[in-house]
Design a protein around this motif. Structure first.
Motif, PDB file in Angstrom:
ATOM      1  N   ASN A 117       3.093   5.367   5.535  1.00  0.00           N
ATOM      2  CA  ASN A 117       3.398   3.947   5.663  1.00  0.00           C
ATOM      3  C   ASN A 117       2.851   3.135   4.496  1.00  0.00           C
ATOM      4  OD1 ASN A 117       4.847   3.468   8.288  1.00  0.00           O
ATOM      5  ND2 ASN A 117       3.109   4.637   9.049  1.00  0.00           N
ATOM      6  N   ILE A 118       1.695   3.524   3.987  1.00  0.00           N
ATOM      7  CA  ILE A 118       1.170   2.847   2.805  1.00  0.00           C
ATOM      8  C   ILE A 118       2.097   3.093   1.617  1.00  0.00           C
ATOM      9  CG2 ILE A 118      -0.728   2.836   1.134  1.00  0.00           C
ATOM     10  CD1 ILE A 118      -2.624   3.316   3.491  1.00  0.00           C
ATOM     11  N   GLY A 119       2.643   4.311   1.528  1.00  0.00           N
ATOM     12  CA  GLY A 119       3.600   4.612   0.468  1.00  0.00           C
ATOM     13  C   GLY A 119       4.854   3.766   0.587  1.00  0.00           C
ATOM     14  N   LEU A 120       5.354   3.577   1.811  1.00  0.00           N
ATOM     15  CA  LEU A 120       6.530   2.740   2.019  1.00  0.00           C
ATOM     16  C   LEU A 120       6.253   1.300   1.612  1.00  0.00           C
ATOM     17  CD1 LEU A 120       9.384   2.266   3.098  1.00  0.00           C
ATOM     18  CD2 LEU A 120       8.401   2.047   5.400  1.00  0.00           C
ATOM     19  N   PHE A 121       5.077   0.822   1.972  1.00  0.00           N
ATOM     20  CA  PHE A 121       4.693  -0.539   1.588  1.00  0.00           C
ATOM     21  C   PHE A 121       4.617  -0.660   0.064  1.00  0.00           C
ATOM     22  CE2 PHE A 121       1.247  -3.758   0.957  1.00  0.00           C
ATOM     23  CZ  PHE A 121       1.941  -4.856   1.431  1.00  0.00           C
ATOM     24  N   VAL A 127       9.489  -2.698  -5.693  1.00  0.00           N
ATOM     25  CA  VAL A 127      10.813  -3.290  -5.900  1.00  0.00           C
ATOM     26  C   VAL A 127      10.683  -4.769  -6.242  1.00  0.00           C
ATOM     27  CG1 VAL A 127      12.980  -3.892  -4.761  1.00  0.00           C
ATOM     28  CG2 VAL A 127      12.024  -1.608  -4.461  1.00  0.00           C
ATOM     29  N   VAL A 128       9.816  -5.476  -5.496  1.00  0.00           N
ATOM     30  CA  VAL A 128       9.588  -6.893  -5.790  1.00  0.00           C
ATOM     31  C   VAL A 128       9.055  -7.056  -7.207  1.00  0.00           C
ATOM     32  CG1 VAL A 128       8.263  -8.947  -5.150  1.00  0.00           C
ATOM     33  CG2 VAL A 128       9.187  -7.460  -3.373  1.00  0.00           C
ATOM     34  N   PHE A 129       8.139  -6.193  -7.606  1.00  0.00           N
ATOM     35  CA  PHE A 129       7.562  -6.243  -8.952  1.00  0.00           C
ATOM     36  C   PHE A 129       8.628  -6.049 -10.027  1.00  0.00           C
ATOM     37  CE2 PHE A 129       5.898  -3.364 -12.344  1.00  0.00           C
ATOM     38  CZ  PHE A 129       5.286  -4.338 -13.106  1.00  0.00           C
ATOM     39  N   LEU A 130       9.507  -5.075  -9.854  1.00  0.00           N
ATOM     40  CA  LEU A 130      10.545  -4.808 -10.849  1.00  0.00           C
ATOM     41  C   LEU A 130      11.521  -5.969 -10.961  1.00  0.00           C
ATOM     42  CD1 LEU A 130      11.292  -1.043 -10.085  1.00  0.00           C
ATOM     43  CD2 LEU A 130      10.056  -1.977 -12.053  1.00  0.00           C
ATOM     44  N   VAL A 131      11.882  -6.563  -9.823  1.00  0.00           N
ATOM     45  CA  VAL A 131      12.793  -7.708  -9.854  1.00  0.00           C
ATOM     46  C   VAL A 131      12.136  -8.892 -10.552  1.00  0.00           C
ATOM     47  CG1 VAL A 131      14.084  -9.356  -8.440  1.00  0.00           C
ATOM     48  CG2 VAL A 131      14.031  -6.949  -7.792  1.00  0.00           C
TER      49      VAL A 131
END
Length: 264
Positions: A117-121, A127-131
């Motif tokens: 779950n930490i990996g999913l987070f 993704v937010v960082f790349l955007v």
């Protein structure tokens, strides 16, 4: 046998959705005081993580001096990576709360407690960082009309409020991404570490904490930003002390905002 308070359950499917509580607007100041208490009680492991934050800050400054248009991406990366680096600080606070020995070793691998779950987070924040990194470069390309200056020149333009169109768009877009990240990460990682909670429920609980306590969360966000800025302006020396305080305080924010599990 009764379930100890906030002890992780064996099967995450048995966990109820976290109950979010209301907190007073002054609560963040108490969290910071408690964070300072954990730092003084467990100085060596806490300061280890502080030096890690300082090293990240030095990297950002180095890049800023040579290619400052990428610094926004690295700065956002600093803020995005912060909760993961601070996992060890959450564990120090948890152990101190239980009266256990403050040791660095067990905190280095605490992520294994709920790695999936930490990996999913981490993927979500990645993704937010790349955007944001892409959006930042687009804003520079479209709105930054002056010649690319060095570090002092760029900061001088910001202080003098030159190129206002660029500043308004840049900080406006940055605020949107910062709000998203803050909303989903207020109590996410402490929940996943402490209760083995799944990533989706943890992020939804964080959003609920923000929406139920907008005043307190605004104060908390301003404190985090202010302490981070002070850390950078002190030639990163302040990060060694201030970032552990923020990390420990985040644990107490989680304790205040999320009700304990019922005794089973």
């Amino acid at each position: 046998m009764p379930q100890p308070k906030d002890a992780p359950l064996d099967d995450p499917a048995d966990l109820p959705f976290p109950t979010v509580r209301d907190v007073p607007i002054t609560a963040p100041f108490r969290w910071v005081r408690q964070g300072w208490g954990d730092l003084t009680a467990c100085p060596i492991p806490s300061l280890f993580y502080g030096f890690c934050f300082a090293a990240m800050g030095l990297l950002i400054t180095f890049v800023f001096e040579h290619a400052y248009e990428y610094t926004s991406a690295l700065t956002s990366g600093f803020l995005l990576l912060g909760p993961f680096v601070a996992m060890g600080l959450y564990e120090i606070s948890r152990r101190h709360e239980l009266g256990e020995h403050c040791a660095l070793g067990p905190t280095l691998t605490v992520w294994r407690r709920n790695a999936g779950n930490i990996g999913l987070f981490a993927v979500v924040l990645g993704v937010v960082f790349l955007v944001w990194a892409r959006a930042s470069l687009v804003v520079f390309a479209l709105f930054y009309s002056n010649e690319m200056p060095n570090l002092s020149g760029f900061l001088g333009q910001v202080i003098a409020m030159e190129n206002l169109e660029f500043l308004a768009v840049y900080f406006g877009v940055g605020m949107i991404f910062a709000t998203i990240v803050f909303a989903v990460s207020v109590v996410s990682i402490p929940l996943m570490l402490d209760r083995n909670q799944d990533a989706i429920s943890s992020m939804l609980a964080s959003v609920a904490a923000l929406t139920r306590n907008p005043g307190a969360m605004l104060v908390w966000a301003m404190l985090i930003v202010s302490l981070t800025i002070v850390g950078f302006l002190s030639f990163h020396v302040g990060l060694v002390v201030l970032m552990p305080i923020v990390g420990h305080a985040t644990w107490y924010a989680y304790r205040d905002l999320v009700a304990p599990l019922p005794i089973r």
